[in-house]
Design a protein around this motif. Structure first.
Motif, PDB file in Angstrom:
ATOM      1  N   UNK A 232      30.631  47.325   7.889  1.00  0.00           N
ATOM      2  CA  UNK A 232      30.882  48.456   8.012  1.00  0.00           C
ATOM      3  C   UNK A 232      31.598  48.354   9.506  1.00  0.00           C
ATOM      4  N   UNK A 233      32.769  49.256   9.496  1.00  0.00           N
ATOM      5  CA  UNK A 233      33.732  49.144  10.476  1.00  0.00           C
ATOM      6  C   UNK A 233      34.361  50.624  10.837  1.00  0.00           C
ATOM      7  N   UNK A 234      34.109  50.979  12.032  1.00  0.00           N
ATOM      8  CA  UNK A 234      34.714  52.390  12.655  1.00  0.00           C
ATOM      9  C   UNK A 234      35.777  51.876  13.611  1.00  0.00           C
ATOM     10  N   UNK A 235      37.173  51.979  12.982  1.00  0.00           N
ATOM     11  CA  UNK A 235      38.460  51.575  13.501  1.00  0.00           C
ATOM     12  C   UNK A 235      39.078  52.717  14.139  1.00  0.00           C
ATOM     13  N   UNK A 236      38.831  53.103  15.604  1.00  0.00           N
ATOM     14  CA  UNK A 236      39.564  54.285  16.067  1.00  0.00           C
ATOM     15  C   UNK A 236      40.909  54.174  16.923  1.00  0.00           C
ATOM     16  N   UNK A 237      41.391  55.161  17.395  1.00  0.00           N
ATOM     17  CA  UNK A 237      42.623  54.634  18.149  1.00  0.00           C
ATOM     18  C   UNK A 237      42.640  53.881  19.168  1.00  0.00           C
ATOM     19  N   UNK A 238      41.576  53.692  20.035  1.00  0.00           N
ATOM     20  CA  UNK A 238      41.383  52.685  21.128  1.00  0.00           C
ATOM     21  C   UNK A 238      40.204  51.860  20.963  1.00  0.00           C
TER      22      UNK A 238
ATOM     23  N   UNK B 245      43.423  51.014  16.763  1.00  0.00           N
ATOM     24  CA  UNK B 245      44.595  50.831  16.218  1.00  0.00           C
ATOM     25  C   UNK B 245      45.874  50.641  16.789  1.00  0.00           C
ATOM     26  N   UNK B 246      45.981  51.141  18.026  1.00  0.00           N
ATOM     27  CA  UNK B 246      47.099  50.860  18.867  1.00  0.00           C
ATOM     28  C   UNK B 246      47.227  49.379  19.255  1.00  0.00           C
TER      29      UNK B 246
ATOM     30  N   UNK C  76      41.127  55.517  12.264  1.00  0.00           N
ATOM     31  CA  UNK C  76      42.535  55.368  12.360  1.00  0.00           C
ATOM     32  C   UNK C  76      43.206  54.158  11.528  1.00  0.00           C
ATOM     33  N   UNK C  77      42.369  53.146  11.253  1.00  0.00           N
ATOM     34  CA  UNK C  77      43.007  52.088  10.125  1.00  0.00           C
ATOM     35  C   UNK C  77      43.645  52.733   9.221  1.00  0.00           C
ATOM     36  N   UNK C  78      43.084  53.853   8.728  1.00  0.00           N
ATOM     37  CA  UNK C  78      43.501  54.420   7.497  1.00  0.00           C
ATOM     38  C   UNK C  78      44.712  55.807   7.890  1.00  0.00           C
ATOM     39  N   UNK C  79      45.197  55.463   9.103  1.00  0.00           N
ATOM     40  CA  UNK C  79      46.212  56.547   9.531  1.00  0.00           C
ATOM     41  C   UNK C  79      47.502  56.030   8.897  1.00  0.00           C
ATOM     42  N   UNK C  80      48.650  56.916   8.976  1.00  0.00           N
ATOM     43  CA  UNK C  80      49.964  56.527   8.784  1.00  0.00           C
ATOM     44  C   UNK C  80      50.296  55.334   9.510  1.00  0.00           C
ATOM     45  N   UNK C  81      50.114  55.428  10.755  1.00  0.00           N
ATOM     46  CA  UNK C  81      50.707  54.252  11.576  1.00  0.00           C
ATOM     47  C   UNK C  81      49.499  53.138  11.570  1.00  0.00           C
ATOM     48  N   UNK C  82      48.346  53.081  10.988  1.00  0.00           N
ATOM     49  CA  UNK C  82      47.316  52.306  10.774  1.00  0.00           C
ATOM     50  C   UNK C  82      47.875  50.981   9.696  1.00  0.00           C
ATOM     51  N   UNK C  83      46.758  50.398   9.354  1.00  0.00           N
ATOM     52  CA  UNK C  83      46.698  49.434   8.240  1.00  0.00           C
ATOM     53  C   UNK C  83      47.090  49.709   6.903  1.00  0.00           C
TER      54      UNK C  83
END
Length: 304
Positions: free
Chosen positions: A8-14, A37-38, A69-76
């Motif tokens: 399980x992964x929680x991938x935030x902005x920072x 993500x950044x 945020x790995x699922x954001x437009x700028x993410x993975x």
């Protein structure tokens, strides 16, 4: 100790948080880093994930469920949004598969409020909501999720009806670092000045229109009457959180209480703020909520 079942992964902005989870739901391994993500966009998301999977000894066949945020437009890989009114169960049904991976990697979608008068998005908090309320929650709930961008969410019978984001944490950081008030808080220790904080919360809640004036008084009051850097910091924080509570509780039945999903210092501050305004609180540790939400997703997707 049980056999590993998924990651399980929680991938935030920072930030990046990973848990190796056993079939009994126990945590067999954990990793935390600032490769959000950044930072992950430079070496590549797959490379960052693989390095942490190897560190916890995750076997190649183990699936990975990701939120944030790995699922954001700028993410993975963009995971999109489920629109409000959004049944929490629908979040579990719209996970996106990351292509080109040797293992099964899925990313959960966020939730969007497509209302021109109050457009809003969340990504990651929907998983915490799942962990706190469950996908088939019957009761209504008002949920406060503090952070850099705090979320207030109204859930009705397992459906996210509406929500609002407040830039409280980001504003605090900007004010404390980039304005004249940086001088007032310089050298503050970790101890919370409870009286200064509660007084600021109450003042901002009762007279929100004076918030900008109250913030300047943090400096002028310190110059004229003295006071510690910690007290100044808590007056800034209390003013911003008091403003948030004034908006978040507006039109809501405060007597029904609020579910607070937070960790560490933020959890303590918001608990104090709600106590100041005599609002009943059910407090849930944020990490626990995230892991439970990801566990529900794993159970739905892979029948684990």
């Amino acid at each position: 100790m049980s056999e590993a079942a998924y990651v399980a992964v929680d991938w935030g902005t920072s930030s990046f948080r990973l848990w190796l989870v056993g079939r009994a739901g126990d945590v067999l391994g954990e990793r935390r880093s600032d490769e959000g993500m950044m930072a992950a966009s430079k070496p590549g998301f797959a490379a960052v994930l693989q390095s942490h999977l190897e560190a916890v000894g995750a076997l190649p066949a183990l699936p990975v469920i990701i939120c944030g945020m790995a699922g954001a437009r700028q993410g993975w890989v963009e995971a999109g949004y489920v629109d409000t009114p959004a049944p929490l169960a629908s979040v579990l049904q719209h996970a996106v598969t990351v292509p080109g991976q040797d293992r099964d990697v899925r990313i959960l979608p966020g939730i969007a409020q497509r209302d021109r008068s109050a457009p809003d998005v969340m990504r990651g908090e929907e998983t915490q909501l799942l962990g706190v309320l469950g996908p088939q929650a019957a009761a209504d709930a008002l949920v406060c999720m503090p952070g850099t961008h705090s979320k207030w969410v109204s859930v009705n019978g397992g459906t996210v009806e509406r929500f609002a984001t407040f830039m409280t944490g980001e504003l605090f950081g900007a004010i404390a670092r980039e304005t004249i008030l940086a001088h007032a808080v310089a050298g503050a220790d970790e101890a919370i000045d409870i009286d200064a904080f509660k007084s600021a919360v109450s003042a901002a809640f009762e007279r929100p229109a004076f918030a900008a004036n109250r913030l300047f008084q943090v400096r002028s009051g310190q110059l004229l009457y003295g006071g510690t850097p910690a007290a100044a910091r808590e007056r800034i924080s209390g003013t911003l959180i008091g403003l948030e509570l004034a908006a978040g509780l507006a039109g809501e039945a405060a007597g029904a209480g609020v579910t607070l999903v937070a960790s560490g210092r933020l959890r303590r501050l918001y608990q104090l703020a709600f106590d100041t305004m005599s609002v009943a609180v059910r407090s849930v540790e944020a990490d626990d909520a995230t892991r439970r939400g990801l566990s529900m997703a794993a159970a739905t997707i892979w029948s684990i």
